[in-house]
Design an enzyme around this catalytic site. Structure first.
Site, short mmCIF file in Angstrom:
data_model
loop_
_atom_site.label_atom_id
_atom_site.label_comp_id
_atom_site.label_asym_id
_atom_site.label_seq_id
_atom_site.Cartn_x
_atom_site.Cartn_y
_atom_site.Cartn_z
N GLU A 192 0.81 -1.22 0.00
CA GLU A 192 0.00 0.00 0.00
C GLU A 192 0.84 1.27 0.00
O GLU A 192 0.47 2.27 -0.62
CB GLU A 192 -0.95 -0.01 1.20
CG GLU A 192 -2.19 -0.89 1.03
CD GLU A 192 -1.91 -2.37 1.20
OE1 GLU A 192 -0.79 -2.72 1.64
OE2 GLU A 192 -2.79 -3.19 0.89
N HIS A 221 -12.35 -4.47 8.36
CA HIS A 221 -12.70 -4.31 6.95
C HIS A 221 -14.02 -3.55 6.81
O HIS A 221 -14.76 -3.74 5.86
CB HIS A 221 -12.84 -5.69 6.27
CG HIS A 221 -11.55 -6.41 6.07
ND1 HIS A 221 -10.85 -6.98 7.10
CD2 HIS A 221 -10.82 -6.65 4.95
CE1 HIS A 221 -9.75 -7.56 6.63
NE2 HIS A 221 -9.70 -7.37 5.33
C1 LIG Z 1 -2.54 -4.64 4.05
C2 LIG Z 1 -3.55 -5.42 3.34
N1 LIG Z 1 -3.66 -5.29 2.01
C3 LIG Z 1 -4.58 -5.99 1.33
C4 LIG Z 1 -5.42 -6.86 1.97
C5 LIG Z 1 -6.48 -7.62 1.19
N2 LIG Z 1 -6.06 -9.02 1.10
C6 LIG Z 1 -6.52 -9.93 1.97
S1 LIG Z 1 -5.82 -11.42 1.72
C7 LIG Z 1 -4.88 -10.85 0.46
C8 LIG Z 1 -3.93 -11.76 -0.23
C9 LIG Z 1 -2.84 -12.18 0.67
O1 LIG Z 1 -2.06 -13.13 0.04
P1 LIG Z 1 -1.05 -14.03 0.84
O2 LIG Z 1 -0.23 -13.19 1.74
O3 LIG Z 1 -0.33 -14.86 -0.14
O4 LIG Z 1 -1.95 -14.94 1.79
P2 LIG Z 1 -3.05 -16.01 1.39
O5 LIG Z 1 -4.35 -15.31 1.38
O6 LIG Z 1 -2.66 -16.59 0.08
O7 LIG Z 1 -3.02 -17.02 2.50
C10 LIG Z 1 -5.13 -9.50 0.22
C11 LIG Z 1 -4.51 -8.71 -0.83
C12 LIG Z 1 -5.29 -6.95 3.37
N3 LIG Z 1 -6.10 -7.72 4.10
N4 LIG Z 1 -4.35 -6.24 4.02
#
Ligand SMILES: Cc1ncc(C[n+]2csc(CCOP(=O)(O)OP(=O)(O)O)c2C)c(N)n1
Ligand SMILES: Cc1ncc(C[n+]2csc(CCOP(=O)(O)OP(=O)(O)O)c2C)c(N)n1
Ligand SMILES: [Mg+2]
Ligand SMILES: [Mg+2]
Lengths: 325, 322, 322, 325
Positions: A58, A127
């Protein structure tokens, strides 16, 4: 054209991308997948080089938007949920919003940051926030929060055209709202009287506007005539429009989906008080409580302002001693 | 990091690990079902496919260690010992939920069972565990952060990795690399490799097959031992895959053709089951019995949660601890 | 990165580079003096000792490139062509300052001379240049970020490095490693090495002797060429040292014994002067003349700035561009 | 004991470190060098393992403070300038301040974040801000801003003892102020009437308190009796103390060193208006303008509230028609 709110946003982005090659969109999952809330569906196919899927970074997103805006682009950055804005805040607060003043007018920063905001979707404490108050005191930034598809379309186009950084907030409970989108131009910074009334001025924004309109209809049958103002732009707020209304109705109620202490409703109430103290019979806020947004549906519903709670608050204030205090 | 000692998992341990993984899988299926029935709200992030990491890694923790994980935290929560009734009740927003219905699926907290929280902000778990590691300096306690491949690009990760290395904190960072962040393939948004990035901080890093629960256990044992020895932070990249969509509304269209099927072949539960029957000679019936017990437990918890009271919106709440 | 071509700096180029470095040095000394006389306010961060980076690197930029640097930005500002009068006037808070007296020493901006700004937030320059690089995709323009060793541990750096590598942006990241962040030695707060960290992102990285202006030029030429070719971001670590304190009030007690003196031996201005006289055969008188010219220019600018008007506090200001 | 403000902070930290092994200090340059403003000089020598020099990683600092507080420490984190708080904000806003509510009371987060804040030091737009309004709407966090050495000492100790996250703000123009430090215990959340008066209530905090006191003395000779309230705790603000005063004086002026729109002064004015509308003859704010803090001394001085500008504003409001409006 009939569009839902989500479609109005999409069309505004599409039209801006089409109209101006300097416009560029980037954010997490907005491209190939069309966005976490399916707002940007199809835009990458249509504008492949200008709709980018980014890493989960971000601060880099807002920072890159800032730098790109300084060098000729008009970036529209999506920070998926408004709750994540604190991670991007330094760039917006210390870089983008100060540039125009600090550079002594050498350049401004025409960038838009779009986010989904608001509660009522059962998304829990992290959220569901409405990040207005965090940025309300940041000079140089505009905050826009439409409540109808028509405003969403017009104000998003205006935001992309604006020469200053604009935070553009989309309430998740508005995405499915349908309405006529005329494409009529609108200026950022102008509130609208969306219902005229004589006894009371109700000021709100985003999802609380339909609540206020519903409440006004209910109040009408109780013999109370409420004027409803949709702020549309939260920062800078259009105080003159509210003052004019309050000088007519003598009563002000500000409805905010956000914590009471330090919320933007306080700013509205304060600014109007400074001009209308002598003519106001009552002035108060209806906000959420000073704690995070709860997940449990019953807790969340009770926590949020609603037409019913607005009516109850009005009735209490207008029946009580405060009217003639 | 010291040479790892291969941990020959005894039969009953393996059966217990299987039980835990199986329970998590059927719990996740139940979540899907509860969601479709309108009882689970908002959104939820299932960990189906990643159970071997949750169960394997947490099974070797000590009682005084602490864990922080992500919104994809059902498996970790249960593996750490969160009460199943309190878990499901939380997802259904009930008063008897582990957080009284306030937190929901994405934000589970259970300090009694070592869980510092499931963090809704990508990267949040990394910071929480880093801070816990600071509190554990000079003790025998270790803090563990679980997070996804996507989190590696987020500010918290590099800042905290440096912080804990500089102060030699007892933290084990476990990256569950499931190839995607939401709908975006990791390699399209991630420069270089995760392992190289971590090693550049002088932090010992290794990869493990996240579908093989015994491999995860062994690797985690080594990592914990190293951290407990005062050798500073350790990093583990568990290669895994989620069988469900990112969140409840994701059809998973971004997956390459055949990819899902290939990973399904390596379903950690199936692999563990095979090891039980063919390697360890456990009777099919014994396993079936374990599975049935899980199903019965789940059904009971589900029923209890469904009938549990909602919290009272009239209850007065203070934003502060007095 | 392509093989670097050694740039045989011609005598008059070298003399001009010397002129610029010398001017910066005496400007920084003047700042110290202006500060002690109460004309320069708040705080200021001198770059004495680091002139070869500022002058060398910026001397090979193209006219359409853009630069972002830090609060320690006097040298870069002047090397990019900022008007000396407007520069000093800004430091003295005058209306004729480059930012009308609003910004001050830490926040100089001069878009006309390619300077996107001096960033008061550690890491801010990294983001500004990354964004500029995004705007320059597919053009022949390059964006340059200057920042210190301390910035490498700050969120902006890893996030932006990944971002620009993922999108293949034409950005040159120049880390001026002067061994300290404020009063704290870099190696006490930085795990691993900066070079390894950058290389882990698959970004081409090299080190250069930041006290040798010709080496800096050559390295920067190579970096710019690579970025201009569309090969994505490039990283340069310039090994340098600041002869002044971190900011105006710093006596530099944290320096190891003898360290300052050793680096002083490698004063970039002295090295350049030696090269001019002994290698390039420039007469001492010619150099003296250059130095005198600089002193005269500075005296003039200083006088002009000291006499310049302060901005009018009554002037109406809008927070927005209309 | 006579101490300057800086010494009072240092003594509070020292006493807390001595009293409780769970207290730990960390931040940039605070250890060996004793801090950018020489506040923590000598503390590392005295408590070597609990006063740590950190990397420049504001997000990790606040994040580590949060995690450590969850596991038994009472961390005091220094974020050098309040202007850098946005970089740490996610951790404070989404993690630390929500934990108590979200965990349903399983634990709270006893951590303190200390920063230098405020303008008037010629530090320019990005080292002179007062970050109160950015956090004013964050439930679960307390914001403390003392104006005297005595309060600095007592309130910092109270902040370290507090079970909740506390943002502790030290105004750079107060560091050299001297005063008696009794060590008397004080509670966070209580404002103080620092001068009694009958005609007008002046509310402020931090460096503006001495300005208000000076203004009150000047007003006295003009025949206007001003009651001066030092908020001390900005969040949650002690509204009852102000309301009581306004019910006596009938006039409220809030003085804030910070931008007008969205500032904390608006919250005070709004909250008091909601309770006192009927009894107030006038209510207004004196704040800074809605643009960044300028560097140039003349601009900065004119930009800031001062005794003179407070007097001028009072005179204008009390002479004008607003008194009886
Ligand atoms: C700081 C932040 N940015 C964006 C999000 C939205 N978001 C939730 S899960 C996710 C993907 C995360 O991917 P990863 O770290 O690979 O974990 P996974 O969900 O695959 O377990 C995103 C972008 C968030 N919750 N927090
Ligand atoms: C985000 C942020 N944190 C802290 C500071 C305070 N600060 C100013 S300069 C500095 C040291 C930076 O060191 P380095 O990056 O090596 O650059 P140098 O000053 O040595 O050129 C610090 C900590 C700041 N300006 N911004
Ligand atoms: Mg992933
Ligand atoms: Mg340095």
């Amino acid at each position: 054209m009939q569009l839902d709110f989500r479609g109005a946003i999409r069309k505004a982005l599409d039209d801006e991308l089409t109209a101006d090659p300097a416009v560029i969109l980037f954010g997490e999952d907005i491209g190939a997948a069309g966005g976490a809330f399916a707002v940007t569906t199809g835009l990458q196919e249509k504008h492949p080089n200008r709709v980018l899927d980014t890493p989960i970074s971000e601060l880099a997103l807002s920072g890159a938007g800032f730098g790109a805006a300084l060098c000729g682009l008009r970036p529209v950055v999506e920070i998926m949920f408004g709750d994540f804005l604190p991670l991007a805040m330094d760039s917006l607060l210390n870089q983008a919003s100060k540039f125009w003043y600090m550079s002594n007018g050498q350049a401004s920063v025409p960038m838009v940051v779009r986010c989904v905001v608001g509660a009522g979707g059962r998304f829990g404490p992290i959220h569901s926030q409405t990040p207005i108050a965090w940025f309300m005191s940041v000079p140089g930034i505009k905050i826009v929060g439409p409540s109808t598809p028509a405003d969403a379309y017009s104000l998003l186009r205006a935001a992309v055209r604006d020469e200053n950084p604009v935070l553009f907030l989309e309430h998740k409970r508005l995405y499915t709202v349908k309405g006529e989108v005329s494409g009529e131009q609108q200026s950022i910074g102008e509130a609208a009287i969306v219902r005229e009334g004589a006894d009371l001025t109700l000021v709100s924004a985003l999802r609380a506007v339909p609540d206020c309109l519903e409440a006004a209809a209910m109040l009408e049958s109780a013999g109370i005539s409420a004027e409803v103002i949709d702020l549309k732009t939260l920062r800078p707020p259009d105080i003159p429009t509210i003052v004019k209304s309050v000088k007519k109705t003598h009563r002000l109620m500000v409805v905010e989906e956000g914590p009471r202490t330090g919320g933007w409703a306080g700013e509205i109430l304060a600014a109007v008080t400074e001009e209308c103290l002598g003519v106001m019979q009552s002035a108060w806020r209806l906000t959420t409580a000073d704690h995070p947004v709860p997940y449990s549906p019953g807790l969340e519903d009770a926590f949020l302002p609603s037409a019913t709670s607005i009516v109850a608050s009005v009735t209490q204030h207008m029946a009580g001693g405060k009217v003639d205090a | 990091m010291r040479e790892l000692v291969i941990d020959d998992v005894a039969t009953d341990t393996m059966l217990d690990l299987y039980r835990q993984m199986f329970l998590i899988r059927i719990v996740e299926d139940a979540c899907q079902d509860l969601y479709s029935k309108g009882l689970l709200h908002g959104t939820t992030h299932l960990c189906s496919g990643q159970e071997a990491v949750a169960v394997g890694a947490n099974s070797v923790l000590g009682p005084h260690d602490r864990v922080a994980c992500t919104y994809r935290g059902h498996g970790h929560s249960l593996a750490l010992g969160m009460d199943l009734n309190a878990f499901i009740a939380e997802l259904l927003g009930r008063q008897s939920g582990i957080c009284g219905g306030r937190a929901g699926s994405m934000n589970l907290i259970d300090l009694e069972h070592r869980l510092l929280g499931c963090y809704g902000i990508v990267g949040g778990s990394v910071a929480a565990a880093t801070g816990a590691g600071l509190a554990f300096r000079g003790t025998q306690r270790v803090a563990v952060a679980y997070f996804g491949d996507g989190a590696v690009n987020q500010a918290y990760f590099p800042e905290c990795l440096n912080f804990s290395k500089v102060f030699g904190l007892p933290v084990v960072y476990v990256c569950e690399n499931n190839l995607y962040g939401e709908f975006t393939p990791m390699d399209t948004v991630t420069a270089g490799t995760i392992m190289d990035r971590v090693r550049a901080y002088g932090v010992a890093a290794s990869q493990v097959d996240g579908m093989d629960i015994r491999a995860v256990r062994t690797a985690m044992q080594g990592a914990l031992e190293s951290a407990r020895n005062g050798d500073g932070p350790v990093f583990l990249e568990a290669l895994t895959y989620r069988f469900a969509g990112h969140s409840k509304s994701d059809p998973g269209r971004y997956r390459a053709a055949g990819e899902f099927e290939r990973w399904r072949e390596r379903d950690p539960i199936r692999l563990a089951r095979e090891a039980l029957t063919s390697e360890l000679g456990v009777a099919e019936d014994t396993i079936k019995q374990v599975e049935t017990e899980c199903a019965v437990r789940l059904a009971g918890a589900r029923e209890a949660a469904t009938e549990a009271l909602f919290p009272d919106p009239g209850e007065s709440v203070s934003e502060f601890k007095a």
